[in-house]
Design a protein around this motif. Structure first.
Motif, short mmCIF file in Angstrom:
data_model
loop_
_atom_site.label_atom_id
_atom_site.label_comp_id
_atom_site.label_asym_id
_atom_site.label_seq_id
_atom_site.Cartn_x
_atom_site.Cartn_y
_atom_site.Cartn_z
N GLY A 269 0.80 -1.21 0.00
CA GLY A 269 0.00 0.00 0.00
C GLY A 269 0.84 1.26 0.00
O GLY A 269 0.56 2.21 -0.74
N VAL A 270 1.88 1.29 0.82
CA VAL A 270 2.71 2.50 0.86
C VAL A 270 3.53 2.64 -0.42
O VAL A 270 3.79 3.76 -0.89
CB VAL A 270 3.62 2.50 2.11
N MET A 271 3.91 1.54 -1.04
CA MET A 271 4.62 1.61 -2.32
C MET A 271 3.71 2.22 -3.39
O MET A 271 4.14 3.07 -4.18
CB MET A 271 5.08 0.22 -2.75
N ALA A 272 2.45 1.80 -3.41
CA ALA A 272 1.50 2.31 -4.40
C ALA A 272 1.23 3.79 -4.19
O ALA A 272 1.07 4.55 -5.15
CB ALA A 272 0.19 1.52 -4.32
N SER A 273 1.20 4.20 -2.91
CA SER A 273 0.88 5.58 -2.61
C SER A 273 2.08 6.51 -2.75
O SER A 273 1.99 7.58 -3.35
CB SER A 273 0.34 5.68 -1.17
N LYS A 274 3.24 6.09 -2.22
CA LYS A 274 4.36 7.00 -2.08
C LYS A 274 5.12 7.29 -3.36
O LYS A 274 5.51 8.44 -3.62
CB LYS A 274 5.35 6.42 -1.05
N PHE A 275 5.35 6.28 -4.20
CA PHE A 275 6.30 6.44 -5.29
C PHE A 275 5.67 6.64 -6.66
O PHE A 275 6.38 6.78 -7.66
CB PHE A 275 7.28 5.26 -5.31
N ARG A 276 4.35 6.68 -6.72
CA ARG A 276 3.69 7.02 -7.98
C ARG A 276 4.07 8.44 -8.37
O ARG A 276 4.08 9.35 -7.54
CB ARG A 276 2.18 6.87 -7.82
N ALA A 278 6.90 9.65 -8.89
CA ALA A 278 8.09 10.06 -8.12
C ALA A 278 7.71 10.80 -6.84
O ALA A 278 8.43 11.70 -6.38
CB ALA A 278 9.03 10.90 -8.98
N GLY A 279 6.58 10.43 -6.26
CA GLY A 279 6.14 11.08 -5.03
C GLY A 279 5.55 12.45 -5.24
O GLY A 279 5.29 13.18 -4.26
N GLN A 280 5.29 12.83 -6.47
CA GLN A 280 4.79 14.17 -6.78
C GLN A 280 3.27 14.13 -6.98
O GLN A 280 2.74 14.48 -8.04
CB GLN A 280 5.48 14.70 -8.04
N THR A 281 2.57 13.67 -5.96
CA THR A 281 1.11 13.66 -5.99
C THR A 281 0.58 14.28 -4.71
O THR A 281 1.22 14.21 -3.66
CB THR A 281 0.54 12.23 -6.13
N CYS A 282 -0.60 14.87 -4.80
CA CYS A 282 -1.14 15.58 -3.64
C CYS A 282 -1.65 14.64 -2.56
O CYS A 282 -1.83 15.06 -1.41
CB CYS A 282 -2.25 16.53 -4.09
N ILE A 283 -1.90 13.37 -2.90
CA ILE A 283 -2.42 12.45 -1.88
C ILE A 283 -1.42 11.34 -1.54
O ILE A 283 -1.76 10.39 -0.85
CB ILE A 283 -3.76 11.81 -2.31
N CYS A 284 -0.16 11.46 -1.99
CA CYS A 284 0.79 10.39 -1.68
C CYS A 284 1.17 10.45 -0.21
O CYS A 284 1.13 11.49 0.43
CB CYS A 284 2.02 10.46 -2.58
N VAL A 319 11.06 1.54 -16.43
CA VAL A 319 11.31 2.52 -15.37
C VAL A 319 10.10 2.63 -14.44
O VAL A 319 8.96 2.68 -14.87
CB VAL A 319 11.66 3.89 -15.98
N ASP A 320 10.40 2.66 -13.12
CA ASP A 320 9.36 2.81 -12.11
C ASP A 320 9.23 4.24 -11.60
O ASP A 320 8.15 4.69 -11.23
CB ASP A 320 9.66 1.90 -10.90
N VAL A 321 10.36 4.94 -11.53
CA VAL A 321 10.39 6.29 -10.97
C VAL A 321 11.11 7.22 -11.94
O VAL A 321 12.27 7.00 -12.27
CB VAL A 321 11.10 6.32 -9.60
N GLY A 322 10.40 8.24 -12.39
CA GLY A 322 10.97 9.19 -13.33
C GLY A 322 11.59 10.38 -12.62
O GLY A 322 11.85 10.34 -11.40
N PRO A 323 11.83 11.46 -13.34
CA PRO A 323 12.49 12.63 -12.76
C PRO A 323 11.55 13.48 -11.92
O PRO A 323 10.33 13.36 -12.01
CB PRO A 323 12.95 13.40 -14.00
#
Length: 477
Positions: A269-276, A278-284, A319-323
């Motif tokens: 759950g935290v992987m789905a929330s945090k790293f989508r 690159a962590g640049q989401t308002c609800i991560c 790639v899983d995490v972009g810039p």
């Protein structure tokens, strides 16, 4: 040769002779397109077009408006790959996430094509035999939508879908960091056959365009997604002509993992929330609170999962995490990590900035032994960094989680129904994921409490934001 994109006003592509703004790929700093730098004049032109088309558009039946939306929905799906690749090169999102966002964005159009048919009035029992009391629903009028860079498709359709379904016309101002996706979507709207002036898009100076929007008496509604600081400014500006506002503002989401949680489910759950994105989401998940009984097991498993993430150019399918979006974003991440380490936190994995081919990257990071004195636990990081704090009780978790001016999203992981219910009832957050790190969907309400905004988007709640309630008393004598 770099492609020059144009604005979309009253069914025409405009702005060819204006000064231009370069749009760069944050993965390699290459220019991927240019857009016109519009200002007050272009905004007023778009507002006038929307106002002139309002009577015709609002006069259509809900079924007629739905037919346009359904054509647009299908065109989005047909052009999924083109939209996704445009999104990836302009703001860095991994291509698989971009593909997912296009589908998610299209789902709002599909939902509101149908929800517009369910805008119901009401007949109220009368206190007098010679009166009939009714409630009618009518479109609020011309809508202005200001959208963010991090979800250039979904944040647009979450606004335009219900606005158009309700019978409103719209003026769109996309972020100057990522306007190309929105422009391509406007081209699809043109292909879908929307009448001229119903949908308009202007690019350029945020301050000048917003000034025109806020001062115009023709614009009856502003829907904005962005920072709390800008949201507060818009609230002040709206007072001049009492403009209706919907604001989805900042967040600082807590994620709580209690002792009886399934650790593997919590890590997923935290992987789905945090790293989508690159962590640049308002609800991560921005701050993780884990009860002491499973703290070590959680951190170890979490760190192993984070180490497996691949960082790189989002155009690579693996790639899983972009810039990060820009140098400013990287500076903020660096500051948060350095502050935490200086105050006694430990980096479990990651903790390094990367510059690949001119791009702006940060290694996915887990930080342990954090506490509330650290900036990262007080401010939204907007990067791929997860701070984990050890807690002793659910009461402590609630206190720490609510100790924030923000109230957008929160997450709770527990297998105990009674405990989960108790905790969630006391959390001051508009969205809560219970054993779920990805709670968003077109059919549900999205929005925050406290300084995280005003109103809700999505579901049946989302269309209400674009409707006026009119009470009609009919004399029958």
């Amino acid at each position: 040769m770099t492609k020059h994109y144009l604005m979309h006003i009253n069914g025409l592509s405009v702005g060819e002779n204006l000064e231009t703004l370069d749009i760069t790929n944050p993965a390699n700093n290459e220019i991927v397109g240019t857009v016109p730098v519009g200002g007050e004049a272009e905004a007023i032109q778009a507002i006038d077009a929307a106002d002139e088309s309002l009577e015709e558009w609002s006069g259509l039946t809900a079924y007629d408006r739905a037919s346009y939306l359904k054509r647009f929905h299908q065109l989005m799906l047909d052009n999924q790959e083109d939209l996704a690749r445009t999104m990836t090169i302009e703001m860095g999102k991994p291509i698989n996430e971009s593909r997912g966002e296009v589908k998610y964005a299209a789902s709002f159009i599909e939902w509101y094509a149908e929800e517009g048919k369910r805008v119901y009035g009401e007949t109220i029992p009368s206190h007098a035999t010679a009166k009939r009391l009714q409630v009618w629903k009518k479109p609020i009028g011309v809508v202005a939508a200001i959208t963010p860079w991090n979800f250039p498709a979904a944040m647009l359709t979450r606004k335009m879908g219900p606005a158009l379904a309700a019978g409103c016309t719209i003026v769109i101002k996309p972020s100057s960091e990522s306007p190309l996706t929105a422009i391509k979507m406007m081209q699809l709207c043109e292909e879908a056959g929307f009448p001229k002036g119903v949908i308009n898009l202007v690019t350029g100076s945020s301050s000048k365009i917003a000034k025109a929007v806020m001062e115009s008496e023709k614009v009856r509604k502003l829907t904005f997604t962005g920072s709390t600081e800008v949201g507060k400014l818009l609230i002040k500006q709206s007072a001049e002509n009492v403009k209706n506002l919907s604001l989805e503002l900042g967040g600082h989401a807590p994620l709580i993992v209690l002792d009886d949680a399934n650790v593997d489910v919590a890590v997923k759950g935290v992987m789905a929330s945090k790293f989508r994105n690159a962590g640049q989401t308002c609800i991560c998940a921005n701050r993780v609170y884990v009860q002491s009984g499973i703290y070590d097991e959680f951190v170890n498993k979490f760190a192993e999962a984070v180490k497996a993430l691949k960082v790189g150019n989002g155009e690579d399918d693996s790639v899983d995490v972009g810039p990060l979006i820009n140098e400013s974003g990287l500076e903020k991440v660096n500051h948060h990590v350095e502050d935490a380490v200086n105050k006694g936190a430990t980096i479990v994995t990651g903790g390094e900035a990367q510059t690949n081919d001119g791009g702006v990257f940060y290694t996915p990071t887990v930080i342990g032994n954090v506490d509330s004195s650290m900036v990262i636990m007080q401010e939204e990081t907007f990067g791929p960094v997860a701070p984990v704090q050890k807690i002793e009780s659910e009461k402590e978790a609630i206190t720490l989680a609510n100790n924030s001016p923000y109230g957008l999203a929160a997450y709770v992981f527990t297998e105990n129904v009674a405990k989960g219910t108790r905790v969630i009832e006391k959390l001051d957050y508009g969205i809560v994921g219970w054993n779920d790190g990805a709670p968003s969907a077109a059919q549900v309400p999205f929005g925050g409490m406290k300084e995280s905004g005003i109103g809700r988007e999505g579901g049946r709640y989302g269309i209400e934001a674009f409707l006026e309630t009119q009470y009609v008393s009919i004399g029958m004598e």
